[in-house]
Design a protein around this motif. Sequence first.
Motif, PDB file in Angstrom:
ATOM      1  N   LYS A   2      30.570  -0.742  -5.344  1.00 43.99           N
ATOM      2  CA  LYS A   2      31.522  -0.534  -4.260  1.00 43.99           C
ATOM      3  C   LYS A   2      31.201   0.743  -3.484  1.00 43.99           C
ATOM      4  O   LYS A   2      31.327   0.797  -2.267  1.00 43.99           O
ATOM      5  CB  LYS A   2      32.953  -0.474  -4.789  1.00 43.99           C
ATOM      6  CG  LYS A   2      33.518  -1.802  -5.186  1.00 43.99           C
ATOM      7  CD  LYS A   2      34.956  -1.640  -5.624  1.00 43.99           C
ATOM      8  CE  LYS A   2      35.531  -2.966  -6.045  1.00 43.99           C
ATOM      9  NZ  LYS A   2      36.918  -2.862  -6.453  1.00 43.99           N
ATOM     10  N   LYS A   3      30.786   1.758  -4.229  1.00 50.11           N
ATOM     11  CA  LYS A   3      30.458   3.037  -3.596  1.00 50.11           C
ATOM     12  C   LYS A   3      29.264   2.872  -2.651  1.00 50.11           C
ATOM     13  O   LYS A   3      29.244   3.417  -1.548  1.00 50.11           O
ATOM     14  CB  LYS A   3      30.156   4.073  -4.678  1.00 50.11           C
ATOM     15  CG  LYS A   3      30.082   5.471  -4.172  1.00 50.11           C
ATOM     16  CD  LYS A   3      29.949   6.433  -5.342  1.00 50.11           C
ATOM     17  CE  LYS A   3      29.995   7.849  -4.862  1.00 50.11           C
ATOM     18  NZ  LYS A   3      29.890   8.812  -5.939  1.00 50.11           N
ATOM     19  N   ARG A   4      28.299   2.102  -3.071  1.00 49.04           N
ATOM     20  CA  ARG A   4      27.112   1.868  -2.241  1.00 49.04           C
ATOM     21  C   ARG A   4      27.475   1.081  -0.967  1.00 49.04           C
ATOM     22  O   ARG A   4      27.001   1.385   0.116  1.00 49.04           O
ATOM     23  CB  ARG A   4      26.059   1.125  -3.049  1.00 49.04           C
ATOM     24  CG  ARG A   4      24.816   0.924  -2.261  1.00 49.04           C
ATOM     25  CD  ARG A   4      23.701   0.375  -3.056  1.00 49.04           C
ATOM     26  NE  ARG A   4      22.616   0.237  -2.081  1.00 49.04           N
ATOM     27  CZ  ARG A   4      21.443  -0.181  -2.351  1.00 49.04           C
ATOM     28  NH1 ARG A   4      21.138  -0.478  -3.580  1.00 49.04           N
ATOM     29  NH2 ARG A   4      20.543  -0.290  -1.429  1.00 49.04           N
ATOM     30  N   ILE A   5      28.325   0.073  -1.115  1.00 54.25           N
ATOM     31  CA  ILE A   5      28.766  -0.713   0.048  1.00 54.25           C
ATOM     32  C   ILE A   5      29.512   0.173   1.034  1.00 54.25           C
ATOM     33  O   ILE A   5      29.316   0.097   2.242  1.00 54.25           O
ATOM     34  CB  ILE A   5      29.636  -1.913  -0.408  1.00 54.25           C
ATOM     35  CG1 ILE A   5      28.769  -2.934  -1.144  1.00 54.25           C
ATOM     36  CG2 ILE A   5      30.316  -2.572   0.787  1.00 54.25           C
ATOM     37  CD1 ILE A   5      29.551  -4.079  -1.776  1.00 54.25           C
ATOM     38  N   ARG A   6      30.370   1.062   0.518  1.00 53.74           N
ATOM     39  CA  ARG A   6      31.103   1.985   1.393  1.00 53.74           C
ATOM     40  C   ARG A   6      30.155   2.924   2.133  1.00 53.74           C
ATOM     41  O   ARG A   6      30.345   3.215   3.301  1.00 53.74           O
ATOM     42  CB  ARG A   6      32.114   2.793   0.590  1.00 53.74           C
ATOM     43  CG  ARG A   6      33.434   2.072   0.464  1.00 53.74           C
ATOM     44  CD  ARG A   6      34.465   3.009  -0.058  1.00 53.74           C
ATOM     45  NE  ARG A   6      34.623   2.634  -1.463  1.00 53.74           N
ATOM     46  CZ  ARG A   6      35.329   3.289  -2.340  1.00 53.74           C
ATOM     47  NH1 ARG A   6      35.917   4.406  -2.003  1.00 53.74           N
ATOM     48  NH2 ARG A   6      35.441   2.871  -3.574  1.00 53.74           N
ATOM     49  N   LYS A   7      29.133   3.410   1.466  1.00 49.72           N
ATOM     50  CA  LYS A   7      28.151   4.290   2.111  1.00 49.72           C
ATOM     51  C   LYS A   7      27.404   3.551   3.220  1.00 49.72           C
ATOM     52  O   LYS A   7      27.213   4.080   4.309  1.00 49.72           O
ATOM     53  CB  LYS A   7      27.150   4.837   1.090  1.00 49.72           C
ATOM     54  CG  LYS A   7      27.649   5.981   0.281  1.00 49.72           C
ATOM     55  CD  LYS A   7      26.544   6.524  -0.595  1.00 49.72           C
ATOM     56  CE  LYS A   7      27.021   7.720  -1.384  1.00 49.72           C
ATOM     57  NZ  LYS A   7      25.938   8.301  -2.165  1.00 49.72           N
ATOM     58  N   ILE A   8      26.995   2.339   2.937  1.00 51.59           N
ATOM     59  CA  ILE A   8      26.270   1.550   3.945  1.00 51.59           C
ATOM     60  C   ILE A   8      27.186   1.241   5.132  1.00 51.59           C
ATOM     61  O   ILE A   8      26.793   1.400   6.285  1.00 51.59           O
ATOM     62  CB  ILE A   8      25.700   0.249   3.318  1.00 51.59           C
ATOM     63  CG1 ILE A   8      24.587   0.592   2.333  1.00 51.59           C
ATOM     64  CG2 ILE A   8      25.191  -0.695   4.403  1.00 51.59           C
ATOM     65  CD1 ILE A   8      24.098  -0.592   1.505  1.00 51.59           C
ATOM     66  N   ALA A   9      28.417   0.825   4.847  1.00 52.33           N
ATOM     67  CA  ALA A   9      29.375   0.523   5.919  1.00 52.33           C
ATOM     68  C   ALA A   9      29.657   1.774   6.753  1.00 52.33           C
ATOM     69  O   ALA A   9      29.720   1.713   7.988  1.00 52.33           O
ATOM     70  CB  ALA A   9      30.662  -0.039   5.336  1.00 52.33           C
ATOM     71  N   GLY A  10      29.803   2.902   6.088  1.00 50.93           N
ATOM     72  CA  GLY A  10      30.033   4.159   6.804  1.00 50.93           C
ATOM     73  C   GLY A  10      28.871   4.520   7.710  1.00 50.93           C
ATOM     74  O   GLY A  10      29.060   4.953   8.850  1.00 50.93           O
ATOM     75  N   ALA A  11      27.655   4.332   7.203  1.00 45.83           N
ATOM     76  CA  ALA A  11      26.463   4.623   8.008  1.00 45.83           C
ATOM     77  C   ALA A  11      26.373   3.692   9.211  1.00 45.83           C
ATOM     78  O   ALA A  11      26.021   4.118  10.325  1.00 45.83           O
ATOM     79  CB  ALA A  11      25.207   4.509   7.143  1.00 45.83           C
ATOM     80  N   VAL A  12      26.705   2.422   9.024  1.00 44.00           N
ATOM     81  CA  VAL A  12      26.679   1.458  10.140  1.00 44.00           C
ATOM     82  C   VAL A  12      27.713   1.841  11.194  1.00 44.00           C
ATOM     83  O   VAL A  12      27.423   1.854  12.394  1.00 44.00           O
ATOM     84  CB  VAL A  12      26.910   0.013   9.619  1.00 44.00           C
ATOM     85  CG1 VAL A  12      27.167  -0.942  10.765  1.00 44.00           C
ATOM     86  CG2 VAL A  12      25.721  -0.452   8.785  1.00 44.00           C
TER      87      VAL A  12
END
Length: 135
Positions: A2-12
């Motif tokens: 979940k943490k990785r998905i949040r980081k990717i979504a934040g970067a996008v």
Amino acid sequence: MKKRIRKIAGAVFLALAIAFTQIPASFVQALSPEAEFKRDGNTLISYTGTASVVSVPAGIKTISTDAFAGNRYLEEVTVPASVTKIDDYAFYSCTSLLKVNMLGNESDMTLGKKWYPTNNGASLGDELVINWKNK
């Protein structure tokens, strides 16, 4: 995970935000920012926007004296068929305005003294294009 998905979504989202802020204002068209048009009933009193391409709102019958005067951003304006009168100096010193699209009939229009775009009073001459939909 979940943490990785949040980081990717934040970067996008960050990349999209940066991309949208890079769109030059001159390419933004005034489609319906009513706050930029000061009206008195069916008379356009003034336009205070900075868009390069503007359409006068439908239903306007008169564009008053100095309504667009001095607007250095305006490059093209479309005047709807509802407009039957453009007062004196309506586009005075709109030095970037080189194209006016008139959607009404030329024979139904009352045009004031020096209603057209000028460069501080001097005519823009052959550079100015006025397109009449119906002559």
